[in-house]
Design a protein around this motif. Structure first.
Motif, short mmCIF file in Angstrom:
data_model
loop_
_atom_site.label_atom_id
_atom_site.label_comp_id
_atom_site.label_asym_id
_atom_site.label_seq_id
_atom_site.Cartn_x
_atom_site.Cartn_y
_atom_site.Cartn_z
N ARG A 72 59.45 51.52 99.74
CA ARG A 72 60.31 50.41 99.37
C ARG A 72 59.89 49.21 100.30
NH1 ARG A 72 64.06 54.49 98.66
NH2 ARG A 72 64.82 54.53 100.74
N ILE A 73 59.63 49.51 101.82
CA ILE A 73 59.02 48.51 102.55
C ILE A 73 57.91 47.84 102.13
CG2 ILE A 73 58.36 48.21 105.10
CD1 ILE A 73 60.21 50.58 105.77
N TRP A 74 56.89 48.89 101.73
CA TRP A 74 55.38 48.48 101.42
C TRP A 74 55.80 47.60 100.00
CZ3 TRP A 74 52.19 48.98 97.15
CH2 TRP A 74 50.99 48.69 97.46
N LEU A 75 56.44 48.00 98.95
CA LEU A 75 56.55 47.13 97.72
C LEU A 75 57.18 45.55 98.07
CD1 LEU A 75 57.98 50.13 95.50
CD2 LEU A 75 55.68 49.06 95.28
N ASP A 76 58.00 45.62 98.95
CA ASP A 76 58.49 44.45 99.44
C ASP A 76 57.66 43.49 100.19
OD1 ASP A 76 60.94 45.04 98.10
OD2 ASP A 76 62.05 45.54 99.66
N MET A 77 56.90 44.13 101.08
CA MET A 77 56.06 43.37 101.94
C MET A 77 55.15 42.35 101.12
SD MET A 77 54.99 43.07 105.26
CE MET A 77 56.05 44.41 105.80
N PRO A 78 55.11 41.03 101.65
CA PRO A 78 53.94 40.23 101.41
C PRO A 78 52.45 40.90 101.60
CG PRO A 78 55.62 39.05 102.00
CD PRO A 78 55.76 40.56 102.61
N LYS A 79 51.73 40.84 100.87
CA LYS A 79 50.24 41.43 100.90
C LYS A 79 49.26 40.30 100.69
CE LYS A 79 52.00 45.17 98.78
NZ LYS A 79 53.16 45.11 99.18
N VAL A 80 48.23 40.39 101.81
CA VAL A 80 46.80 39.40 101.34
C VAL A 80 46.05 40.53 101.02
CG1 VAL A 80 45.34 37.64 101.81
CG2 VAL A 80 47.93 37.45 102.43
N VAL A 81 45.28 40.47 99.93
CA VAL A 81 43.82 41.52 99.77
C VAL A 81 42.78 40.70 99.70
CG1 VAL A 81 42.99 43.16 98.24
CG2 VAL A 81 45.55 42.99 98.48
N PHE A 82 41.80 40.92 100.86
CA PHE A 82 40.62 40.27 100.72
C PHE A 82 39.31 41.23 100.06
CE2 PHE A 82 42.95 38.90 104.59
CZ PHE A 82 42.59 37.45 104.62
N SER A 83 39.11 40.51 98.98
CA SER A 83 38.17 41.22 98.09
C SER A 83 37.25 40.20 97.30
CB SER A 83 38.77 42.29 97.22
OG SER A 83 37.81 42.68 96.37
N ARG A 84 36.02 40.40 97.10
CA ARG A 84 35.05 39.58 96.23
C ARG A 84 34.83 40.25 94.85
NH1 ARG A 84 32.10 38.59 101.14
NH2 ARG A 84 32.46 36.27 101.71
N THR A 85 35.44 41.60 94.79
CA THR A 85 35.08 42.57 93.83
C THR A 85 36.49 42.54 92.90
OG1 THR A 85 35.27 44.44 94.95
CG2 THR A 85 33.15 43.77 94.66
N LEU A 86 37.60 42.71 93.36
CA LEU A 86 38.79 42.89 92.60
C LEU A 86 39.08 41.62 91.65
CD1 LEU A 86 41.25 44.59 95.07
CD2 LEU A 86 40.11 45.62 93.18
N ALA A 87 39.40 41.92 90.36
CA ALA A 87 39.92 40.80 89.66
C ALA A 87 41.45 40.38 89.63
CB ALA A 87 39.67 40.99 88.26
N ARG A 88 42.19 41.41 90.06
CA ARG A 88 43.70 41.13 90.27
C ARG A 88 44.16 41.99 91.19
NH1 ARG A 88 47.56 43.47 87.13
NH2 ARG A 88 47.07 45.30 85.94
N VAL A 89 45.50 41.67 91.88
CA VAL A 89 46.31 42.65 92.56
C VAL A 89 47.60 42.61 92.04
CG1 VAL A 89 44.67 42.61 94.50
CG2 VAL A 89 46.40 40.96 94.31
N GLU A 90 48.44 43.64 92.59
CA GLU A 90 49.71 43.69 92.07
C GLU A 90 50.58 44.05 93.50
OE1 GLU A 90 50.16 45.98 88.24
OE2 GLU A 90 48.77 46.88 89.30
N HIS A 91 52.16 44.45 93.16
CA HIS A 91 52.88 44.69 94.22
C HIS A 91 53.22 43.66 95.22
CE1 HIS A 91 52.51 48.53 92.10
NE2 HIS A 91 51.06 48.60 92.19
N ASN A 92 53.43 42.51 94.84
CA ASN A 92 53.84 41.47 95.84
C ASN A 92 52.49 41.24 96.76
OD1 ASN A 92 55.39 39.55 97.04
ND2 ASN A 92 56.34 40.96 98.41
N SER A 93 51.31 41.17 96.37
CA SER A 93 49.99 40.85 96.55
C SER A 93 49.34 39.73 96.10
CB SER A 93 49.00 42.22 96.55
OG SER A 93 49.70 43.36 96.94
N ARG A 94 48.51 39.09 96.97
CA ARG A 94 47.70 37.68 96.86
C ARG A 94 46.17 38.29 96.93
NH1 ARG A 94 46.57 33.60 99.60
NH2 ARG A 94 47.90 33.98 101.34
N LEU A 95 45.33 37.93 96.17
CA LEU A 95 44.10 38.05 96.29
C LEU A 95 43.30 36.85 96.82
CD1 LEU A 95 41.54 40.03 95.51
CD2 LEU A 95 41.51 39.12 93.54
N VAL A 96 42.43 37.09 98.09
CA VAL A 96 41.63 35.93 98.46
C VAL A 96 40.09 36.58 98.75
CG1 VAL A 96 41.20 34.77 100.75
CG2 VAL A 96 43.40 35.23 100.00
#
Length: 190
Positions: free
Chosen positions: A78-102
């Motif tokens: 539950r903590i992980w799902l609620d946690m804002p996340k930033v994912v650094f990737s040049r290969t992923l097209a999208r992310v989920e679960h309160n995440s943002r792609l950079v």
């Protein structure tokens, strides 16, 4: 200003994954998982590379509502799902679960995140940590040293061309598992 904290489990000989990619040796017991949960509650944003994000996203979402999960695991999910996340990737097209792609400008994104209010920025993943270390972006290192020697694998610390001076900021021994928690601050950033 928020700190970037690199935190992962590590074998006594300095590896976070075995040669074949196994991490089962680092599975936390209830005491250690409760401590992880306490630390996670204080995090403002989690920073991931592609590989660790994919591992986390494949596992934790299903644990939150799993009646067979132990209470500490369900709490962390539950903590992980609620946690804002930033994912650094040049290969992923999208992310989920309160995440943002950079995809680029790692240093610029970290500077922007550090200037925001809130808890520290927790960094996870050896590949992305190598980039952060090269850029001088890590303020604190947290190692959960497990009593196992792997003999090889993915190192916690990447190869570096220059020493990184650190200062011990805290320790804790978990009697039930023999894990030793080590907290080091980058010298000059106390």
């Amino acid at each position: 200003m928020r700190d970037v904290v690199y935190s992962l489990s590590v074998s006594l000989d300095g590896f976070m994954r075995s040669v074949d990619g196994d991490i089962s040796w680092s599975e936390p017991d209830a005491e250690l998982l409760e401590f992880h949960n306490e630390l996670a509650r204080a995090v403002g944003t989690s920073l991931y590379g592609r590989r660790l994000y994919e591992d986390m996203a494949a596992y934790w979402p299903s644990v939150a509502d799993d009646p067979a999960a132990n209470p500490q695991e369900a709490d962390f999910a539950r903590i992980w799902l609620d946690m804002p996340k930033v994912v650094f990737s040049r290969t992923l097209a999208r992310v989920e679960h309160n995440s943002r792609l950079v995809a680029d400008d790692l240093a610029g994104e970290v500077a922007r995140l550090k200037a925001l209010p809130g808890g520290d920025l927790e960094l996870g993943g050896a590949g992305i940590a190598a980039s952060f270390l090269r850029e001088g972006l890590i303020d604190e290192f947290r190692l959960f040293v497990h009593p196992v020697v792997l003999g090889g694998g993915t190192p916690y610390f990447p190869a570096s061309s220059a020493p990184v001076p650190l200062r011990l900021a805290g320790t804790r021994v978990f009697d039930s598992s023999g894990v030793v928690f080590l907290r080091y601050r980058r010298a000059g950033r106390e």
